[in-house]
Scaffold this motif. Structure first.
Motif, PDB file in Angstrom:
ATOM      1  N   PHE A 258      -3.313   0.863  -5.180  1.00  0.00           N
ATOM      2  CA  PHE A 258      -3.098   2.094  -4.410  1.00  0.00           C
ATOM      3  C   PHE A 258      -2.433   3.181  -5.258  1.00  0.00           C
ATOM      4  O   PHE A 258      -2.638   4.372  -5.005  1.00  0.00           O
ATOM      5  CB  PHE A 258      -2.311   1.788  -3.138  1.00  0.00           C
ATOM      6  CG  PHE A 258      -3.196   1.295  -2.030  1.00  0.00           C
ATOM      7  CD1 PHE A 258      -3.653   2.154  -1.048  1.00  0.00           C
ATOM      8  CD2 PHE A 258      -3.630  -0.016  -2.005  1.00  0.00           C
ATOM      9  CE1 PHE A 258      -4.510   1.718  -0.050  1.00  0.00           C
ATOM     10  CE2 PHE A 258      -4.493  -0.470  -1.010  1.00  0.00           C
ATOM     11  CZ  PHE A 258      -4.930   0.410  -0.031  1.00  0.00           C
TER      12      PHE A 258
ATOM     13  N   GLY B  64      -7.095  10.292  -7.191  1.00  0.00           N
ATOM     14  CA  GLY B  64      -7.331  11.311  -6.164  1.00  0.00           C
ATOM     15  C   GLY B  64      -6.753  12.664  -6.550  1.00  0.00           C
ATOM     16  O   GLY B  64      -7.293  13.713  -6.179  1.00  0.00           O
ATOM     17  N   LEU B  65      -5.668  12.642  -7.319  1.00  0.00           N
ATOM     18  CA  LEU B  65      -5.056  13.889  -7.776  1.00  0.00           C
ATOM     19  C   LEU B  65      -5.717  14.421  -9.046  1.00  0.00           C
ATOM     20  O   LEU B  65      -5.425  15.535  -9.481  1.00  0.00           O
ATOM     21  CB  LEU B  65      -3.556  13.674  -8.024  1.00  0.00           C
ATOM     22  CG  LEU B  65      -2.697  13.477  -6.769  1.00  0.00           C
ATOM     23  CD1 LEU B  65      -1.297  13.029  -7.147  1.00  0.00           C
ATOM     24  CD2 LEU B  65      -2.638  14.764  -5.953  1.00  0.00           C
TER      25      LEU B  65
ATOM     26  N   LYS C 122      -5.530   4.568  -7.015  1.00  0.00           N
ATOM     27  CA  LYS C 122      -6.321   5.422  -6.118  1.00  0.00           C
ATOM     28  C   LYS C 122      -5.662   6.785  -5.924  1.00  0.00           C
ATOM     29  O   LYS C 122      -6.336   7.828  -5.934  1.00  0.00           O
ATOM     30  CB  LYS C 122      -6.498   4.729  -4.760  1.00  0.00           C
ATOM     31  CG  LYS C 122      -7.495   3.577  -4.760  1.00  0.00           C
ATOM     32  CD  LYS C 122      -7.590   2.950  -3.379  1.00  0.00           C
ATOM     33  CE  LYS C 122      -8.640   1.847  -3.342  1.00  0.00           C
ATOM     34  NZ  LYS C 122      -8.708   1.188  -2.012  1.00  0.00           N
ATOM     35  N   SER C 123      -4.333   6.784  -5.742  1.00  0.00           N
ATOM     36  CA  SER C 123      -3.616   8.047  -5.522  1.00  0.00           C
ATOM     37  C   SER C 123      -3.659   8.932  -6.761  1.00  0.00           C
ATOM     38  O   SER C 123      -3.873  10.143  -6.669  1.00  0.00           O
ATOM     39  CB  SER C 123      -2.158   7.763  -5.139  1.00  0.00           C
ATOM     40  OG  SER C 123      -2.089   7.063  -3.920  1.00  0.00           O
TER      41      SER C 123
ATOM     42  N   THR D  67       1.103   4.010  -3.158  1.00  0.00           N
ATOM     43  CA  THR D  67       0.802   5.430  -2.931  1.00  0.00           C
ATOM     44  C   THR D  67       2.035   6.290  -3.181  1.00  0.00           C
ATOM     45  O   THR D  67       1.963   7.349  -3.821  1.00  0.00           O
ATOM     46  CB  THR D  67       0.299   5.643  -1.489  1.00  0.00           C
ATOM     47  OG1 THR D  67      -0.840   4.810  -1.263  1.00  0.00           O
ATOM     48  CG2 THR D  67      -0.063   7.087  -1.233  1.00  0.00           C
TER      49      THR D  67
ATOM     50  N   ILE E  94       3.182   7.312  -6.925  1.00  0.00           N
ATOM     51  CA  ILE E  94       2.551   8.474  -7.554  1.00  0.00           C
ATOM     52  C   ILE E  94       3.145   9.773  -7.006  1.00  0.00           C
ATOM     53  O   ILE E  94       3.388  10.734  -7.748  1.00  0.00           O
ATOM     54  CB  ILE E  94       1.020   8.440  -7.335  1.00  0.00           C
ATOM     55  CG1 ILE E  94       0.419   7.207  -8.024  1.00  0.00           C
ATOM     56  CG2 ILE E  94       0.362   9.708  -7.863  1.00  0.00           C
ATOM     57  CD1 ILE E  94       0.618   7.161  -9.529  1.00  0.00           C
ATOM     58  N   GLN E  95       3.406   9.809  -5.710  1.00  0.00           N
ATOM     59  CA  GLN E  95       4.019  11.006  -5.114  1.00  0.00           C
ATOM     60  C   GLN E  95       5.412  11.242  -5.686  1.00  0.00           C
ATOM     61  O   GLN E  95       5.800  12.379  -5.968  1.00  0.00           O
ATOM     62  CB  GLN E  95       4.100  10.855  -3.595  1.00  0.00           C
ATOM     63  CG  GLN E  95       2.740  10.846  -2.908  1.00  0.00           C
ATOM     64  CD  GLN E  95       2.866  10.867  -1.395  1.00  0.00           C
ATOM     65  OE1 GLN E  95       3.923  11.133  -0.853  1.00  0.00           O
ATOM     66  NE2 GLN E  95       1.784  10.575  -0.709  1.00  0.00           N
TER      67      GLN E  95
ATOM     68  N   GLU F 117       0.837  -1.204   0.000  1.00  0.00           N
ATOM     69  CA  GLU F 117       0.000   0.000   0.000  1.00  0.00           C
ATOM     70  C   GLU F 117       0.872   1.255   0.000  1.00  0.00           C
ATOM     71  O   GLU F 117       0.608   2.214  -0.742  1.00  0.00           O
ATOM     72  CB  GLU F 117      -0.926   0.001   1.223  1.00  0.00           C
ATOM     73  CG  GLU F 117      -2.047  -1.025   1.160  1.00  0.00           C
ATOM     74  CD  GLU F 117      -2.942  -0.977   2.388  1.00  0.00           C
ATOM     75  OE1 GLU F 117      -2.806  -0.029   3.178  1.00  0.00           O
ATOM     76  OE2 GLU F 117      -3.776  -1.892   2.549  1.00  0.00           O
TER      77      GLU F 117
END
Length: 399
Positions: free
Chosen positions: A210, A217-218, A213-214, A167, A170-171, A163
Motif C-alpha cells: 500500500f 499514485g502520486l 500504491k500510494s 498508505t 507516504i502521506q 493498509e
C-alpha cells in the motif's frame, strides 16, 4: 439354502430423516466501550453507525463519556445512535462484554466482572505474566482481534491496519519533505519537467504494497526490496504495473538508498524486525532524505532508528530525517476506528445470531483462533510458551 438372519429389522434398515441442529435464539448482547487510556491511543472499536446497527438488532451498548472524542465522534452522536452514555468507568467495565482497542491495564481488569468476555488487541510481546494471571483469576474469556482469521485464512484486523500504515507512510513522508518541516522542499509526485521523487520500499508485505500504491499514485518512482521472490511477484500483480523489484542484495539496496528521497521500512520478523539498513548505508543517503520506519514497533529495520512519539515524531541523524512512531494508524484515528468497527460489528452480530460466543466459536474456526483465554484457562500455545503458563486444548473445553 437357508438365508442368514439379519440382526436388523426391516424398519431399522430403511433410510431415516436427517436430524438437523436446532438453531439457537439470538442472544442479546450488553457491550461496554470504555475510554482508551493507553498513551496516544485515539481509536474506538465502534462508530455511531455501528452502534445504531447493533441497537436496532436488540443489543445494548454502554459507552464511557468522551470515549470517541479523539476519533472525532462525540457523545451526542452515540446517544442519537441508541447508546447509553455514562461517566462511571466502573459501570462500563461491569458489562458482560468489553470492547477495547488496547488491552486493559491491571487496574481495569480489576473492574471487569468475573466470567466476562473481553475483545481487544493482545500485543503479546508487550505483555507481562501478571496480565494473564489477572484474567485467569477472574475466569475471563478473552479474544485478541489481531489473531482472528477470516474465511480466506487471513487476519482481517491486521490487514486493515497494515493498509492504513502503508498508505499513511507516504502521506507522512510527503508532509516531512516540505521545506516548512525542515525537508528538502520536494513535492512527492511527478510534475512536468521535474524529475520524479525516488522512493525505496523495504518489504513487500501489505504495508509495503500500500505504500507502493500510494507512491505510484502520486507519480513517484518506486523501488521495492524483499527477500521473498513470491512476495515481490504478488506485489507486482496487485500493483498492476511493472516496477523495479529486487531481492535484498546489499549492493543494489545501497545504490537505491543513495539516490532516493524517501525510504520506507516495512519488514517484520518472528521476534524482531531484521536490521536491513546499517548506519553506513544511512550515512550515504542524501542530505534531507526521509526515513519512515513503519516496523519500529518490532525494533525497526534501520540501524539508526530510535522510538519517537506522535508529539515529537522526527529526529535527524547523519543529515537524514527519521520518523519512527509506532502505531501509525492511531494518527488517523477516525479512519482506523471505522476500519476496526466494520470488523467488530460483523463478528458481534455473528455471535448474537449464533446464540452466544461458545456457539459462534464452534461454527467459526477463524473466530476460535482469536481466543487465548477461555473462562480463565489459557488456550493459546504462544502465550503459554512465552510466559511459561499452563495451557489446555480449547477443543477439550468446548463440547
Amino acid at each position: 439354502m437357508q438365508q442368514p438372519i439379519s440382526p436388523f429389522s426391516k424398519a431399522q434398515l430403511l433410510p431415516k430423516e436427517e436430524r438437523l441442529e436446532v438453531s439457537n435464539q439470538n442472544e442479546q448482547l450488553c457491550i461496554g466501550l470504555p475510554k482508551e487510556t493507553s498513551y496516544q491511543e485515539k481509536r474506538i472499536c465502534l462508530t455511531p453507525d455501528a452502534v445504531a446497527a447493533l441497537v436496532s438488532n436488540g443489543h445494548r451498548i454502554l459507552i464511557e463519556s468522551g470515549a470517541g472524542e479523539n476519533a472525532a465522534f462525540d457523545d451526542r452522536q452515540y446517544s442519537e445512535a441508541g447508546a447509553e452514555i455514562t461517566k462511571d468507568k466502573a459501570k462500563v467495565f461491569a458489562c458482560p462484554m468489553i470492547l477495547k482497542v488496547e488491552p486493559p491495564t491491571l487496574e481495569e481488569i480489576e473492574l471487569i466482572k468475573p466470567n466476562a468476555i473481553l475483545f481487544s488487541a493482545l500485543q503479546l510481546k508487550m505483555q507481562h505474566k501478571t496480565y494473564f494471571e489477572a484474567l485467569t483469576k477472574k475466569k475471563i474469556t478473552a479474544l485478541g482481534f489481531e489473531f482472528i482469521k477470516d474465511s480466506e485464512g487471513t487476519f482481517p484486523a491486521v490487514r486493515q491496519l497494515s493498509e492504513i500504515a502503508g498508505t499513511a507512510s507516504i502521506q507522512i513522508a510527503a508532509e516531512i519533505m516540505s521545506i516548512t518541516n525542515q525537508g528538502n522542499g520536494l513535492l512527492l509526485g511527478n510534475i512536468s519537467g521535474v524529475p520524479p521523487t525516488e522512493v525505496v520500499v523495504i518489504g513487500a508485505g501489505i504495508v509495503g504494497e500500500f505504500a507502493t500504491k500510494s507512491a505510484l499514485g502520486l507519480g513517484a518512482n518506486v523501488k521495492v526490496f524483499d527477500s521473498s521472490i513470491s512476495k515481490l511477484r504478488t506485489l507486482q500483480a496487485n500493483v498492476g504495473q511493472r516496477i523495479y523489484t529486487s531481492t535484498m542484495q546489499p549492493k543494489n539496496l545501497m545504490k537505491s538508498l543513495m539516490r532516493c528521497d524517501v525510504a520506507i521500512g516495512a519488514t517484520k520478523g518472528k521476534n524482531r524486525a531484521p536490521i536491513l539498513v546499517n548506519e553506513a548505508m544511512v550515512e550515504s543517503m542524501k542530505q534531507g532524505a526521509v526515513i519512515i520506519d513503519v516496523s519500529i514497533d518490532m525494533g525497526g529495520c534501520f540501524e539508526t532508528s530510535e522510538l519517537t512519539t506522535h508529539d515529537n515524531p522526527t529526529f535527524e541523524k547523519h543529515g537524514v530525517i527519521h520518523y519512527c512512531v509506532p502505531n501509525i494508524p492511531a494518527r488517523y484515528s477516525r479512519t482506523s476506528s471505522v476500519s476496526l468497527s466494520n470488523i467488530f460489528t460483523s463478528y458481534l452480530l455473528q455471535i448474537a445470531e449464533a446464540g452466544g460466543l461458545e456457539n459462534a466459536i464452534r461454527q467459526d474456526h477463524g473466530l476460535k483462533n482469536g481466543l487465548y483465554v477461555y473462562h480463565g484457562v489459557i488456550t493459546n500455545k504462544s502465550v503459554s510458551n512465552w510466559f511459561d503458563l499452563d495451557c489446555s486444548d480449547l477443543n477439550l473445553l468446548i463440547f
